[in-house]
Design a protein around this motif. Structure first.
Motif, short mmCIF file in Angstrom:
data_model
loop_
_atom_site.label_atom_id
_atom_site.label_comp_id
_atom_site.label_asym_id
_atom_site.label_seq_id
_atom_site.Cartn_x
_atom_site.Cartn_y
_atom_site.Cartn_z
N UNK A 159 0.81 -1.21 0.00
CA UNK A 159 0.00 0.00 0.00
C UNK A 159 0.84 1.26 0.00
N UNK A 160 2.00 1.21 0.66
CA UNK A 160 2.87 2.38 0.70
C UNK A 160 3.44 2.70 -0.68
N UNK A 161 3.53 1.69 -1.54
CA UNK A 161 4.01 1.91 -2.91
C UNK A 161 2.91 2.51 -3.78
N UNK A 162 1.68 2.06 -3.56
CA UNK A 162 0.56 2.48 -4.41
C UNK A 162 0.02 3.84 -3.98
N UNK A 163 -0.36 3.95 -2.70
CA UNK A 163 -0.92 5.20 -2.17
C UNK A 163 -0.79 5.14 -0.65
N UNK A 164 0.29 5.71 -0.15
CA UNK A 164 0.62 5.59 1.27
C UNK A 164 -0.49 6.12 2.17
N UNK A 165 -1.04 7.29 1.83
CA UNK A 165 -2.07 7.92 2.66
C UNK A 165 -3.32 7.05 2.74
#
Length: 229
Positions: free
Chosen positions: A177-183
């Protein structure tokens, strides 16, 4: 709902379905089919409201299940995020489903008449609203007498074996998830960890709902809360 949550869902709308299937190893599809099965009540002609429909997956599963069991179900699918709803409309059109109507609405202030629905469903809504008591009040308002609600959610599992799976699952979500969209995926993991299913059950009980039940779904990360007005 807050504009922050609205922005999060807009940022992941185009990958929402894919990432949901990927992160859950396809189990999310089983969860939604369980919701669709719960939405098949004794009546043969009735109305369903799918709140926080997102990309429309639960509403579509209900429509397809109703067709198979020969029930005439009118479905209204609402969400406050226009980007998610655009995807829902395209999916519904592609599948040639004619008994789903899509509308922009906020779960906290539903633009629906009192006592107008036989069934209300919601998938992954409770973790994303500002006040679950306000939603419970709205739920009570729009359901008909003896109407049923089905709320699909995710939270910390209750048994030891499932907790081990949960920790591994969360490690994967946080990393990818941090690679795709961290927030967005930081919010996903935080909200799952923070959600208290028993507190929600108490809120619903205090609003006067009856026959309240929590059903754990495969791997116990997902669960369904059902009840009757």
């Amino acid at each position: 709902m807050s504009e922050n949550i609205n922005g999060i869902f807009s940022s992941i709308a185009n990958v929402y379905d894919f990432m949901g299937h990927f992160f859950s190893l396809g189990i999310d599809g089983i969860w939604r089919k369980i919701v669709a099965g719960e939405a098949m009540v004794e009546k043969t002609d009735y109305k369903v409201l799918d709140v926080a429909t997102g990309t429309g997956s639960i509403a579509i599963d209900i429509a397809e299940k109703a067709r198979r069991v020969k029930k005439q179900v009118e479905i209204v699918a609402v969400d406050f995020n226009k980007d998610m709803l655009n995807i829902a409309r395209n999916k519904i059109k592609r599948k040639r489903i004619v008994n789903i109507r899509v509308k922009i609405e906020d779960a906290m202030r539903l633009d629906e008449p009192c006592c107008s629905y036989d069934v209300v469903t919601a998938g992954f809504l409770l973790r994303n609203i500002d006040d679950t008591e306000v939603f419970a009040k709205e739920l009570k308002r729009i359901l008909k007498k003896d109407g049923k609600f089905i709320l699909l959610e995710m939270g910390k599992p209750q048994n030891r074996i499932s907790k081990i799976f949960f920790e591994i699952y969360f490690f994967i979500i946080r990393f990818l998830g941090s690679i795709i969209n961290k927030n967005a995926y930081n919010w996903l993991t935080y909200s799952i960890m923070a959600f208290d299913r028993n507190e929600m059950l108490n809120i619903l009980a205090n609003k006067g709902f009856r026959d309240l039940k929590i059903k754990n779904l495969p791997f116990h990360v997902g669960f369904v809360i059902t009840g009757i007005k």
